[in-house]
Design an enzyme around this catalytic site. Structure first.
Site, PDB file in Angstrom:
ATOM      1  N   ASP A 116       0.845  -1.197   0.000  1.00 57.45           N
ATOM      2  CA  ASP A 116       0.000   0.000   0.000  1.00 57.45           C
ATOM      3  C   ASP A 116       0.878   1.244   0.000  1.00 57.45           C
ATOM      4  O   ASP A 116       1.961   1.256   0.614  1.00 57.45           O
ATOM      5  CB  ASP A 116      -0.875   0.042   1.272  1.00 57.45           C
ATOM      6  CG  ASP A 116      -1.856  -1.124   1.361  1.00 57.45           C
ATOM      7  OD1 ASP A 116      -2.147  -1.727   0.301  1.00 57.45           O
ATOM      8  OD2 ASP A 116      -2.279  -1.441   2.481  1.00 57.45           O
ATOM      9  N   ASP A 123       1.101   7.801   8.162  1.00 50.78           N
ATOM     10  CA  ASP A 123       1.235   6.378   8.553  1.00 50.78           C
ATOM     11  C   ASP A 123       2.546   6.155   9.283  1.00 50.78           C
ATOM     12  O   ASP A 123       2.614   5.539  10.349  1.00 50.78           O
ATOM     13  CB  ASP A 123       1.231   5.481   7.297  1.00 50.78           C
ATOM     14  CG  ASP A 123      -0.132   5.363   6.625  1.00 50.78           C
ATOM     15  OD1 ASP A 123      -0.178   5.437   5.379  1.00 50.78           O
ATOM     16  OD2 ASP A 123      -1.139   5.201   7.346  1.00 50.78           O
ATOM     17  N   GLU A 164       1.649  -2.820  10.753  1.00 43.07           N
ATOM     18  CA  GLU A 164       1.336  -2.955   9.324  1.00 43.07           C
ATOM     19  C   GLU A 164       2.340  -2.179   8.482  1.00 43.07           C
ATOM     20  O   GLU A 164       2.507  -2.439   7.294  1.00 43.07           O
ATOM     21  CB  GLU A 164      -0.081  -2.431   9.103  1.00 43.07           C
ATOM     22  CG  GLU A 164      -0.706  -2.805   7.766  1.00 43.07           C
ATOM     23  CD  GLU A 164      -2.143  -2.330   7.675  1.00 43.07           C
ATOM     24  OE1 GLU A 164      -3.018  -2.950   8.324  1.00 43.07           O
ATOM     25  OE2 GLU A 164      -2.387  -1.334   6.957  1.00 43.07           O
ATOM     26  N   GLU A 165       3.002  -1.205   9.117  1.00 42.24           N
ATOM     27  CA  GLU A 165       3.913  -0.328   8.367  1.00 42.24           C
ATOM     28  C   GLU A 165       5.356  -0.816   8.379  1.00 42.24           C
ATOM     29  O   GLU A 165       6.220  -0.202   7.731  1.00 42.24           O
ATOM     30  CB  GLU A 165       3.849   1.100   8.931  1.00 42.24           C
ATOM     31  CG  GLU A 165       2.460   1.715   8.968  1.00 42.24           C
ATOM     32  CD  GLU A 165       1.745   1.713   7.607  1.00 42.24           C
ATOM     33  OE1 GLU A 165       0.518   1.587   7.575  1.00 42.24           O
ATOM     34  OE2 GLU A 165       2.447   1.814   6.567  1.00 42.24           O
ATOM     35  N   ASP A 181      -2.087  -1.593  13.761  1.00 47.60           N
ATOM     36  CA  ASP A 181      -2.297  -0.862  12.506  1.00 47.60           C
ATOM     37  C   ASP A 181      -2.406   0.598  12.941  1.00 47.60           C
ATOM     38  O   ASP A 181      -3.466   1.027  13.403  1.00 47.60           O
ATOM     39  CB  ASP A 181      -3.582  -1.344  11.811  1.00 47.60           C
ATOM     40  CG  ASP A 181      -3.808  -0.615  10.486  1.00 47.60           C
ATOM     41  OD1 ASP A 181      -4.811  -0.922   9.817  1.00 47.60           O
ATOM     42  OD2 ASP A 181      -3.005   0.283  10.149  1.00 47.60           O
ATOM     43  N   LEU A 214      -2.586   3.635  11.606  1.00 48.37           N
ATOM     44  CA  LEU A 214      -3.628   4.509  11.044  1.00 48.37           C
ATOM     45  C   LEU A 214      -4.429   3.715  10.016  1.00 48.37           C
ATOM     46  O   LEU A 214      -4.154   3.736   8.817  1.00 48.37           O
ATOM     47  CB  LEU A 214      -2.993   5.739  10.365  1.00 48.37           C
ATOM     48  CG  LEU A 214      -2.709   6.955  11.225  1.00 48.37           C
ATOM     49  CD1 LEU A 214      -2.245   8.108  10.341  1.00 48.37           C
ATOM     50  CD2 LEU A 214      -3.914   7.401  12.039  1.00 48.37           C
ATOM     51  N   ASP A 215      -5.440   3.023  10.522  1.00 43.00           N
ATOM     52  CA  ASP A 215      -6.292   2.232   9.624  1.00 43.00           C
ATOM     53  C   ASP A 215      -7.191   3.184   8.843  1.00 43.00           C
ATOM     54  O   ASP A 215      -7.821   4.073   9.420  1.00 43.00           O
ATOM     55  CB  ASP A 215      -7.154   1.292  10.466  1.00 43.00           C
ATOM     56  CG  ASP A 215      -8.166   0.572   9.605  1.00 43.00           C
ATOM     57  OD1 ASP A 215      -7.747  -0.217   8.754  1.00 43.00           O
ATOM     58  OD2 ASP A 215      -9.367   0.853   9.752  1.00 43.00           O
ATOM     59  N   GLU A 227      -5.532  -6.496  11.484  1.00 45.38           N
ATOM     60  CA  GLU A 227      -6.935  -6.067  11.297  1.00 45.38           C
ATOM     61  C   GLU A 227      -7.895  -7.209  11.598  1.00 45.38           C
ATOM     62  O   GLU A 227      -8.779  -7.093  12.434  1.00 45.38           O
ATOM     63  CB  GLU A 227      -7.115  -5.572   9.849  1.00 45.38           C
ATOM     64  CG  GLU A 227      -6.313  -4.297   9.545  1.00 45.38           C
ATOM     65  CD  GLU A 227      -6.160  -3.992   8.055  1.00 45.38           C
ATOM     66  OE1 GLU A 227      -5.723  -4.874   7.294  1.00 45.38           O
ATOM     67  OE2 GLU A 227      -6.476  -2.844   7.665  1.00 45.38           O
TER      68      GLU A 227
HETATM   69  P1  P6P Z   1     -11.092  -0.058  -0.230  1.00 42.52           P
HETATM   70  C1  P6P Z   1      -8.097   0.966   4.580  1.00 42.52           C
HETATM   71  O1  P6P Z   1      -7.124   1.147   3.566  1.00 42.52           O
HETATM   72  C2  P6P Z   1      -8.404  -0.506   4.648  1.00 42.52           C
HETATM   73  O2  P6P Z   1      -7.244  -1.217   4.980  1.00 42.52           O
HETATM   74  C3  P6P Z   1      -9.514  -0.772   5.638  1.00 42.52           C
HETATM   75  O3  P6P Z   1      -9.515   0.094   6.707  1.00 42.52           O
HETATM   76  C4  P6P Z   1     -10.769  -0.603   4.795  1.00 42.52           C
HETATM   77  O4  P6P Z   1     -11.841  -1.402   5.256  1.00 42.52           O
HETATM   78  C5  P6P Z   1     -10.317  -1.043   3.417  1.00 42.52           C
HETATM   79  O5  P6P Z   1      -8.903  -0.921   3.374  1.00 42.52           O
HETATM   80  C6  P6P Z   1     -10.922  -0.176   2.348  1.00 42.52           C
HETATM   81  O6  P6P Z   1     -10.508  -0.708   1.114  1.00 42.52           O
HETATM   82  O7  P6P Z   1     -10.685  -1.052  -1.299  1.00 42.52           O
HETATM   83  O8  P6P Z   1     -12.597   0.048  -0.077  1.00 42.52           O
HETATM   84  O9  P6P Z   1     -10.450   1.288  -0.372  1.00 42.52           O
END
Ligand code: P6P
Length: 291
Positions: free
Chosen positions: A42, A48, A71-72, A95, A97-98, A239
């Site tokens: 990502d 982040d 995650e980073e 994680d 900054l989710d 997650e």
């Molecule tokens: P999309 C945020 O990047 C994440 O990891 C989750 O928090 C979220 O549910 C999902 O990805 C969103 O993904 O494909 O809808 O942008």
């Protein structure tokens, strides 16, 4: 109300105290993108990396934290203890900054954490506590332990208890599914079509905001395996496991489409998994649809 285990309480208190600073630190960081990618490919925002550095420094230095993983970061950080062998020593997976992509649009984001009594990567069944900070109109902290699921409002580094025993409402109201419809496998799409006729769509693009709606109103959040990526998008250690633990402790269920997320054997720290959490009957119908 504090968490009974002193090490877990110190982890939770550190995350709670850092949340106000993280929220403040987001200002001025919108649009700031790092050259790097995170270990699952990502795009990494400056926010982040900054949030991970802040939390990593503080959590890794706590007495009783033997490992820190994020995650980073590509590798698990050895903090000088063995969660597998030493009593009272835990591994913390974060994680930071989710949903950080929501910073651009100023929508909800979160910090997710899991405290494992095992070396990482670990099954979700080895969690002793998990939870999340939600950066919404109010900054809240949800903490699940073997005893209960509690919700706090955070202000100025302090936490105020607002719900001592958070339980998933019995009657589902909302749903949210990630990915794009053309990329959904046919069996999942058929299930989703049923659900969209029964419930109200609530999907905000940050798992924590969407899961918090499910915990508030009842329903289901899912990010399924996709045709293009059967393992899905979300990460098991950072997650799937923590959120699966929270929702199961709140009386709901979690699933990778086949079984509880907490029973999935991890093979590596950044592995992805399909994630579904919510009311038990909705999860049961999902697993039947994908069987
Ligand atoms: P999309 C945020 O990047 C994440 O990891 C989750 O928090 C979220 O549910 C999902 O990805 C969103 O993904 O494909 O809808 O942008």
């Amino acid at each position: 109300m504090t968490v009974s285990d002193p090490v877990v309480e110190s982890v939770v208190a550190t995350i709670g105290r850092s949340a106000t600073e993280i929220r403040q630190g987001l200002i001025g960081r919108r649009g700031a993108v790092e050259e790097s990618e995170n270990p699952t490919g990502d795009t990494q925002l400056e926010a982040d990396v900054w949030a991970d550095d802040l939390l990593g420094d503080r959590l890794a230095s706590l007495e009783g934290v033997g490992q820190y993983a994020s995650e980073e970061r590509a590798e698990v950080v050895d903090c000088g203890g063995d969660p597998e062998a030493d009593d009272g020593v835990y591994a913390v997976a974060v994680d930071p900054l989710d949903g950080s992509s929501n910073l651009e649009s100023n929508n909800a984001m979160g910090t997710i954490f899991g405290v494992y009594d095992a070396a990482l990567p670990a099954r979700g069944e080895r969690l002793v506590a998990a939870g999340y900070v939600l950066y919404g109109p109010i900054t809240t902290l949800v903490i699940a332990t073997e005893e209960t699921v509690a919700e706090y409002e955070l202000t100025g580094g302090e936490r105020r208890l607002v719900e001592r025993d958070l339980e998933l409402p019995e009657d589902p109201v909302v749903y949210g599914f990630g990915g794009r419809v053309p990329d959904w496998p046919a069996d999942f799409e058929s299930y989703a079509r049923e659900i969209e006729r029964e419930l109200k769509l609530r999907y905000g693009g940050a798992m924590i905001g969407d899961v918090n709606q499910v915990l508030t109103y009842g329903g289901i959040f899912g990010y399924p395996g996709l045709e293009s990526r059967p393992e899905g998008k979300l990460r098991l250690q950072f997650e799937g496991n923590p959120i699966g633990y929270v929702v199961e402790r709140a009386g709901g269920r979690s699933s990778n489409g086949d079984r509880s997320l907490l029973t999935v054997d991890p093979t590596e720290i950044h592995q992805r998994t399909p994630v579904h959490v919510g009311n038990g009957d909705l999860i049961e119908r999902l697993e039947d649809a994908l069987a």
